[in-house]
Enzyme design. Structure first.
Site, PDB file in Angstrom:
ATOM      1  N   GLY A  10       0.780  -1.228   0.000  1.00 36.55           N
ATOM      2  CA  GLY A  10       0.000   0.000   0.000  1.00 36.55           C
ATOM      3  C   GLY A  10       0.813   1.280   0.000  1.00 36.55           C
ATOM      4  CG  ASP A  38       7.456  25.936  36.169  1.00 37.40           C
ATOM      5  OD1 ASP A  38       7.541  26.661  37.194  1.00 37.40           O
ATOM      6  OD2 ASP A  38       6.913  24.816  36.170  1.00 37.40           O
ATOM      7  CG  ASP A  82       8.522  29.245  39.923  1.00 35.98           C
ATOM      8  OD1 ASP A  82       7.912  29.052  40.995  1.00 35.98           O
ATOM      9  OD2 ASP A  82       8.625  28.384  39.031  1.00 35.98           O
ATOM     10  CG  ASP A  91       4.993   2.171   7.363  1.00 39.04           C
ATOM     11  OD1 ASP A  91       4.281   2.343   8.361  1.00 39.04           O
ATOM     12  OD2 ASP A  91       4.749   1.327   6.491  1.00 39.04           O
ATOM     13  CG  LEU A 106      -4.077   1.464   0.163  1.00 36.24           C
ATOM     14  CD1 LEU A 106      -2.855   1.972  -0.579  1.00 36.24           C
ATOM     15  CD2 LEU A 106      -4.943   2.653   0.582  1.00 36.24           C
ATOM     16  CE  LYS A 127      -9.844   4.014   1.988  1.00 38.77           C
ATOM     17  NZ  LYS A 127      -9.163   5.196   2.484  1.00 38.77           N
TER      18      LYS A 127
END
Ligand SMILES: O=P(O)(O)OC[C@H]1O[C@H](O[C@H]2O[C@H](CO)[C@@H](O)[C@H](O)[C@H]2O)[C@H](O)[C@@H](O)[C@@H]1O
Ligand SMILES: O=c1ccn([C@@H]2O[C@H](COP(=O)(O)OP(=O)(O)O)[C@@H](O)[C@H]2O)c(=O)[nH]1
Ligand SMILES: [Mg+2]
Length: 738
Positions: free
Chosen positions: A31, A690, A509, A143, A387, A390
Site C-alpha cells: 500500500g 514555569d 520561581d 512508516d 487499499l 478501496k
C-alpha cells in the site's frame, strides 16, 4: 532556491533485481508504495529509500548504474548490507514491530542485535537524507521501519519541517509498553513536527503512550516537547481513484481479442457457469491479512448453505512477501494445505471452489480481477488501512458489486456502506457472503454510489495535500504562541542591561525553574551548584534577588534557613527581605480548610498515586504520579466540586503543574510582585517561572523588563527558555556580571 519536499520510506516505489548480472526494475507492491507513487509523480522532489539489493551483490559499476537508473525516477538509494537486511528489515521491522503493532504478541521477538541494527540503519537513512536537504525543506518520513529517523534528522538540521506518517496501526498502550526500547522509539518519532495516522483510534493509542510512558503534557492533539510543539492527527490514506476508475472503464470497452489471458480465462468461467458468483481477495501473504480465517469461513459457508455449491467461486491472489520470516513460511504452508483440502473435499467435475494464485500481478491484471468480481472478501485480523478494499470499489464503473470488509482494517472507519464483519466470526462471514450474493442490485448501487463519492473526493492526492498543509501550518505555531526565545543575542543584551543597572530586581520561581520536578515534592531541595550561584547573585549589592514560590514557608526555611535570601512563600502570604525576619503580606483565615480537606481526601482515595500537601494557608492535591487520563477526569470533577463549595468564601482554585491548589483568592504571586515593585524604583526587573501561577507575576513586569517562561507554552511572558538547564545558564550569567 525553493524549498523541496523529500519523501523517505524503507522501500522505493521501484525495486531493483539482479538477474544474470543484469539490473531489472519492477514496481513495488504494498500500500505505501502504490499509494505514494501517484503523489511522487506530480512532485519535483526526491524519494529516498532502499533499492531492494544488498551491497555484497554490487560492484562499483552496478552502484553507479543503480544511481543513474533511480535518479531518472527522482529517487536516491540508501545502501544496505545483507546484515542490515537480516537484522533491521527481517529483524526489528518485521519480527518485532510489525507483529507487535498488529497485536500478534506471540510472534514478537525482542532481540538486542535487531535493535542495534535498527538504530544503525535509521542512521544510514539519516546520513543520506542529510546530504540532500537544506534549511526550510520539508521531509516526509514513512512508516514503522523509520521511527527513529525524525529525531536523527532534527539533531543535525533543526530548521527543516519533518512530517511522519505511520501506515500500520499504533497499538494500545498495554501492547506498546511491552517493547523494551519504547522510550527511545517515542523520542525518535517526536523529532517530527507532525505525526499522522490512518485513524483516530491509532492516534489516541499513540497519545496514550506518550502521556503514560514519557509523561508529556498533551493538549488535545498537541504535545509539548522540549522547545517545540508536536502535532498529531489522523489522515486516512486514499487511492488514485481516477487511475482505477478510468482503467476499469477502458477495460470494459476491450473486444474479446484485446483482452488479457487472465481475462479470457475469467470470461470462460462466466460463459461455462452462467449464474456462478465470483468472490475475490487480494493481499500480500501476511498473517495479519486473515487468509486462513477467510478460507475456513468460506468452507463454513459452503457447509452451512450447501445450495451455493457450484454457484460461487473464491479467487485468491496472494502476493509473496517477507518470505525469510518463519511465520510467513508457515502461513504459506498452512494456506497451501487449506486450499488443497477444501478443493479436494468440494470440487466437482465442473467446479473448483478456490482458485489460488501465489504471485504478484501487473496492474492490468488487477483491473481484470477487480472488474470481474461480484464480491470482494477482505478479512484482515488487523490492517493499518487496506487499499485493496478501496481499489475494488473504485473499479465498479456500473456501481454493482459488494464489498465485505473486516472491521479491523483502518479502511472500515470510512467505508460504512460495506458489509462490515468481525474476521473471527465465521457465522457472520458466512451469512454476509449469502447476503452479498443475494443483495438486490439497487442496494448495491446505492451503497457503492456513496462509497465512490467519498473515495473520489478524498483521493491519495488530497490525502497528501492535507498532510502537507497541516505540516506547513505547524510552522505557525511558534507565531501563535508569540514568545521569543531568549537566545544568545538577546541574553547578551540582557546581561549588559543588568550590568549597567543600579537597582535590580530578580523574581525567581522555585519548582520547575530553579530545580526540576520530583515525584515527591519534598525531594526537590536545592543542589550545591544552585546554592553557589544564588549566593553569588545575592551578594551583589545592587541586586534584590527574591525567590517567589507557592511552597510553604516551613519548607523554604528548611532549605534556605541559613541563607539570607529574600523570599516570598505560599504564593505571596509570607515575605522575608534580605537579612530581615518573616512578615505576613496578607492576613488570612484558615477555617475553610476543615471543610475542603475531606473533599480532597475522597479524591485521593479514588485516584491512586495522588496525595494532599498541607500548607499553612492552602491545600494542594498533587496528581503527578497518577494515571494521566484518570487524573484529567478527576481534575475536571474536582474543579467543579470545589468551585461549587467555595462560592461564598474568599477562596480560589489554582490549576498548577499537575497540582490543584485551593487558597485564599486575595493571594497570588502578582500581588506579591506588585508589593515589591512599589517599594523601590528598580531599573532592571526580571521575573522567571514555569507555571500557570507565574503568569500573575509576568503581568506585573514593567515595560523594558524581562518576563521569561520556562518551557514552550502559551504565556503572557515576553521570552522563553527551554528548561531548567537553560535557567542555570542565565543564573551563571547574572552571577558573573558584577
Ligand atoms: O515493504 P514490504 O515489507 O514488502 O511490505 C509492503 C508494505 O506493507 C505495508 O503497507 C501498509 O500501508 C498501506 C498504505 O498505507 C496500508 O493500507 C496497509 O494497511 C499497511 O499494511 C507497510 O506498512 C509498508 O511499509 C510496506 O512497504
Ligand atoms: O499483485 C499485486 C497485488 C496487489 N498490489 C497492490 O498492493 C497494494 C496493497 O495495499 P494494501 O494497503 O491493501 O496492503 P499492504 O500490502 O500495504 O499491507 C494495493 O495497492 C494493490 O493494488 C500490487 O501492486 N500487485
Ligand atoms: Mg514553578
Amino acid at each position: 532556491m525553493d524549498n523541496k519536499t523529500i519523501i523517505v520510506s524503507n522501500r522505493l516505489p521501484l525495486q531493483l533485481h539482479l538477474s544474470d548480472g543484469q539490473l531489472k526494475m519492477t514496481p513495488s507492491v504494498g500500500g505505501l508504495a502504490t499509494g505514494m507513487e501517484s503523489v511522487h509523480k506530480d512532485e519535483e522532489g526526491l524519494w529516498i529509500g532502499w533499492s531492494g539489493l544488498v551491497e555484497e551483490d554490487l560492484d562499483q559499476d552496478t552502484h553507479k548504474e543503480i544511481d543513474q537508473l533511480v535518479a531518472k525516477e527522482n529517487c536516491a538509494t540508501v545502501s544496505l548490507t545483507q546484515d542490515d537486511v537480516n537484522n533491521f528489515y527481517y529483524g526489528l521491522s518485521n519480527r518485532t514491530l510489525w507483529p507487535l503493532f498488529h497485536y500478534f504478541m506471540e510472534y514478537t521477538e525482542f532481540e538486542i542485535q535487531y535493535w542495534e541494527s535498527y538504530k544503525a540503519v535509521n542512521q544510514k537513512f539519516a546520513n543520506v537524507v542529510l546530504q540532500h536537504i537544506e534549511d526550510g525543506d520539508q521531509i516526509w518520513v514513512h512508516d514503522y521501519q523509520l521511527l527513529l529517523l525524525p529525531a536523527l534528522i532534527r539533531q543535525s538540521k533543526p530548521n527543516v519541517s519533518i512530517g511522519f506518517f505511520l501506515h500500520i496501526p499504533f497499538p494500545s498502550y498495554e501492547i506498546f509498553r511491552c517493547f523494551p526500547w519504547r522510550e527511545e522509539l517515542l523520542h525518535g518519532v517526536l523529532g517530527a513536527d507532525l505525526i499522522g495516522f490512518h485513524t483516530y483510534d491509532y492516534e489516541r493509542h499513540f497519545l496514550s503512550s506518550i502521556k503514560r510512558i514519557l509523561r508529556l503534557d498533551v493538549n488535545f492533539n498537541e504535545i509539548d516537547y522540549h522547545e517545540r510543539i508536536v502535532k498529531v492527527d489522523s489522515f486516512p490514506m486514499g487511492i488514485d481513484y481516477n487511475k482505477f476508475h478510468d482503467a476499469a472503464k477502458s477495460h470494459r470497452k476491450l473486444c474479446s481479442e484485446e483482452r488479457s489471458e487472465l481475462q479470457q480465462k475469467l470470461d470462460e468461467h462466466f460463459e461455462s457457469t452462467k449464474d456462478t458468483k465470483l468472490i475475490l481477495s487480494i493481499d500480500r501473504l501476511d498473517y495479519t491479512k486473515g487468509i486462513p480465517n477467510r478460507i475456513r469461513a468460506f468452507e463454513y459457508f459452503l457447509n452451512k448453505y450447501p445450495e451455493f455449491k457450484e454457484k460461487v467461486r473464491l479467487i485468491m491472489l496472494s502476493v509473496p512477501s517477507r518470505s525469510d520470516v518463519p511465520q510467513y513460511q508457515l502461513l504459506k504452508k498452512e494456506t497451501d494445505e487449506l486450499v488443497g483440502r477444501i478443493n479436494g473435499e468440494f470440487s466437482t467435475v465442473n467446479w473448483t471452489p478456490i482458485w489460488y494464485f501465489y504471485r504478484s500481478l501487473p496492474f492490468d491484471n488487477l483491473i481484470d480481477l477487480y472488474s470481474s468480481a461480484d464480491i470482494a472478501l477482505i478479512t484482515p485480523i488487523r490492517d493499518g488501512m487496506n487499499l485493496v478494499a478501496k481499489e475494488y470499489v473504485a473499479t465498479r464503473t456500473r456501481k454493482d458489486g459488494v464489498l465485505i470488509l473486516s472491521e479491523m482494517a483502518g479502511a472500515s472507519k470510512e467505508m460504512n456502506e460495506a458489509i462490515l464483519i468481525n474476521p473471527n466470526n465465521f457465522e457472520q462471514i458466512a451469512d454476509s457472503i449469502k447476503s452479498a450474493i443475494e443483495m438486490p442490485l439497487e442496494q448495491q448501487i446505492s451503497r457503492n454510489h456513496l462509497l465512490q463519492k467519498r473515495l473520489k473526493r478524498y483521493s491519495v492526492e488530497k490525502w497528501a495535500q492535507e498532510f502537507m498543509k497541516s505540516l506547513n501550518a505547524t510552522k505557525d505555531i511558534e507565531k501563535v504562541i508569540a514568545l521569543k526565545p531568549l537566545d544568545e543575542q538577546e541574553s547578551k543584551t540582557m546581561f549588559e542591561k543588568f550590568k549597567s543597572a543600579k537597582r535590580r530586581l530578580l523574581l525567581l520561581d522555585y519548582d520547575g525553574t530553579l530545580t526540576g520536578f520530583q515525584d515527591n515534592p519534598q525531594n526537590a531541595g536545592p543542589d550545591d551548584e544552585l546554592l553557589t550561584l544564588l549566593d553569588k547573585i545575592n551578594n551583589q549589592k545592587q541586586t534584590n534577588m527574591v525567590i517567589i514560590s507557592g511552597r510553604d514557608r516551613e519548607t523554604l526555611e528548611r532549605w534556605f534557613g541559613e541563607k539570607d535570601y529574600a523570599m516570598i512563600t505560599d504564593h505571596g502570604v509570607w515575605a522575608k527581605e534580605k537579612n530581615k525576619s518573616w512578615k505576613p503580606l496578607e492576613r488570612l483565615r484558615t477555617e475553610w480548610m476543615e471543610n475542603i480537606r475531606p473533599v480532597l481526601e475522597t479524591f485521593v482515595d479514588r485516584t491512586p498515586g495522588t496525595f494532599i500537601e498541607e500548607k499553612k494557608y492552602s491545600l494542594a492535591w498533587h496528581y503527578r504520579k497518577a494515571d494521566p487520563e484518570l487524573a484529567q477526569v478527576r481534575t475536571i470533577e474536582l474543579n467543579t466540586v470545589i468551585t461549587s463549595l467555595i462560592s461564598n468564601n474568599e477562596l480560589t482554585v489554582l490549576n498548577g503543574n499537575k497540582v490543584i491548589e485551593v487558597k485564599n483568592s486575595s493571594v497570588n504571586k502578582g500581588r506579591a510582585a506588585g508589593y515589591l515593585l512599589s517599594r523601590k524604583d528598580y531599573d532592571f526587573v526580571l521575573a522567571i517561572g514555569d507555571d500557570w501561577t507565574d503568569e500573575y507575576m509576568f503581568k506585573e513586569v514593567p515595560e523594558g523588563g524581562y518576563s521569561i517562561k520556562v518551557g514552550f507554552q502559551k504565556s503572557k511572558a515576553k521570552y522563553y527558555v527551554k528548561n531548567t538547564q537553560e535557567v542555570r545558564k542565565l543564573l551563571e550569567g547574572f552571577a558573573n556580571s558584577q
